[in-house]
Design a protein around this motif. Structure first.
Motif, PDB file in Angstrom:
ATOM      1  N   UNK A  45      20.189  48.602  45.359  1.00  0.00           N
ATOM      2  CA  UNK A  45      19.971  48.538  43.923  1.00  0.00           C
ATOM      3  C   UNK A  45      20.504  47.204  43.399  1.00  0.00           C
ATOM      4  N   UNK A  46      20.249  46.922  42.150  1.00  0.00           N
ATOM      5  CA  UNK A  46      20.737  45.669  41.576  1.00  0.00           C
ATOM      6  C   UNK A  46      22.260  45.608  41.583  1.00  0.00           C
ATOM      7  N   UNK A  47      22.892  46.731  41.295  1.00  0.00           N
ATOM      8  CA  UNK A  47      24.360  46.754  41.304  1.00  0.00           C
ATOM      9  C   UNK A  47      24.908  46.528  42.708  1.00  0.00           C
ATOM     10  N   UNK A  48      24.269  47.139  43.708  1.00  0.00           N
ATOM     11  CA  UNK A  48      24.728  46.970  45.085  1.00  0.00           C
ATOM     12  C   UNK A  48      24.516  45.531  45.539  1.00  0.00           C
ATOM     13  N   UNK A  49      23.376  44.955  45.191  1.00  0.00           N
ATOM     14  CA  UNK A  49      23.109  43.557  45.553  1.00  0.00           C
ATOM     15  C   UNK A  49      24.155  42.640  44.933  1.00  0.00           C
ATOM     16  N   UNK A  50      24.517  42.906  43.691  1.00  0.00           N
ATOM     17  CA  UNK A  50      25.533  42.094  43.034  1.00  0.00           C
ATOM     18  C   UNK A  50      26.892  42.257  43.700  1.00  0.00           C
TER      19      UNK A  50
END
Length: 311
Positions: free
Chosen positions: A168-173
């Protein structure tokens, strides 16, 4: 117990003596209580330990499960009196089936070889000297093995094609922030991840579920950041299951009847057994025999004569 009783009744000399010794050790109330406590606590850990032995284990979920286990065991630690009382009654019931009386080891003023904390009753003795130390040991090692700050590096395992859908975007960040100082091209990390997700969506790439296989397709000139993260994750000491599988395989191969096996043959059989799923079935037995007979000095070459003539 039935097996030991049979050995004692039907055997003589040393076997019968060993059988009686084992039977006495097993029927000691201290042993019964230890087995009951171990079975109870390890029952919490069994699903996690089995999952961690899998080659395609989701380590992020395993980390979350470990954190849940710590919380459950800490609650158990706070209610230890009531929970251990049930275990003590279970130990007494098992002991009564074999006419064993609940007892505790003799207490002395100075004891160096076992726990000897003061306790008023037999139940309190095993609770204080056995159950609570074992419970604290499990909690401590789970906390040390799965610290909260480990979740950042573990998110990197979602770069494996089999787990790419969980990104997800949060995990990628989080992955970018965790490996920020190690990335060769941090400014292009987002664009590279988009390309990597597209690559992993291909049918021939999607089934890949290990770091080694993923690293083979993450070419450094095209995916430098992903390649660096994968290299760091491979060096991460996750567990010892892989090398333990090799030891287990060696134990099955190096039997008493193969005690004179040469090192070259043992290594060859070991590689075949360990990598038995890697197209080993495609190896031609005839080609193996020909290679074994490449010197031409063995009579087994007669077995290939007709086949060679046909070719």
């Amino acid at each position: 117990m039935e097996a030991l009783d049979t050995i004692i009744e039907e055997s003589s000399s040393q076997s019968a003596s060993d059988g009686r010794s084992y039977r006495e050790a097993i029927l000691a109330f201290e042993f019964i209580s230890a087995v009951v406590c171990a079975q109870f606590l390890l029952g919490y850990l069994k699903p996690l330990t089995i999952a961690l032995q899998a080659k395609d284990c989701d380590l992020v979920y395993a980390h979350s499960e470990a954190q849940t286990l710590v919380s459950v065991l800490q609650d158990l630690r706070g209610n230890v009196d009531e929970r251990f009382h049930a275990l003590y009654l279970r130990s007494c019931n098992i002991a009564s089936e074999f006419e064993v009386q609940p007892t505790r080891p003799r207490a002395t003023g100075r004891q160096r070889h076992r726990a000897n904390a003061p306790a008023g009753s037999i139940e309190d003795h095993y609770k204080v000297n056995m159950f609570i130390p074992f419970l604290d040991h499990v909690i401590q090692h789970l906390t040390e093995r799965f610290p909260p700050d480990l979740i950042g590096p573990l998110y990197g395992f979602y770069l494996i094609p089999a787990f790419i859908d969980k990104l997800t975007e949060d995990i990628i960040q989080t992955v970018e922030d965790t490996f920020q100082d190690e990335l060769p091209s941090p400014d292009e990390f987002t664009q590279e991840i988009e390309k990597w997700i597209e690559l992993c969506s291909k049918d021939n790439i999607k089934p890949i579920s290990t770091l080694i296989e993923t690293l083979a397709i993450a070419l450094k000139q095209y995916y430098p950041n992903v390649n660096t993260i994968l290299e760091l994750l491979i060096a991460l000491p996750v567990g010892t299951c892989s090398c333990e599988r090799s030891f287990s395989s060696l134990r099955r191969l190096k039997t008493w009847t193969r005690s004179t096996m040469s090192e070259a043959r043992l290594c060859g059989l070991g590689m075949l057994y360990i990598h038995r799923d890697d197209h080993v079935s495609e190896i031609s037995p005839l080609e193996v025999l020909r290679r074994w007979d490449r010197t031409g000095n063995r009579k087994i070459e007669l077995a290939f004569k007709d086949d060679d003539d046909d070719n």
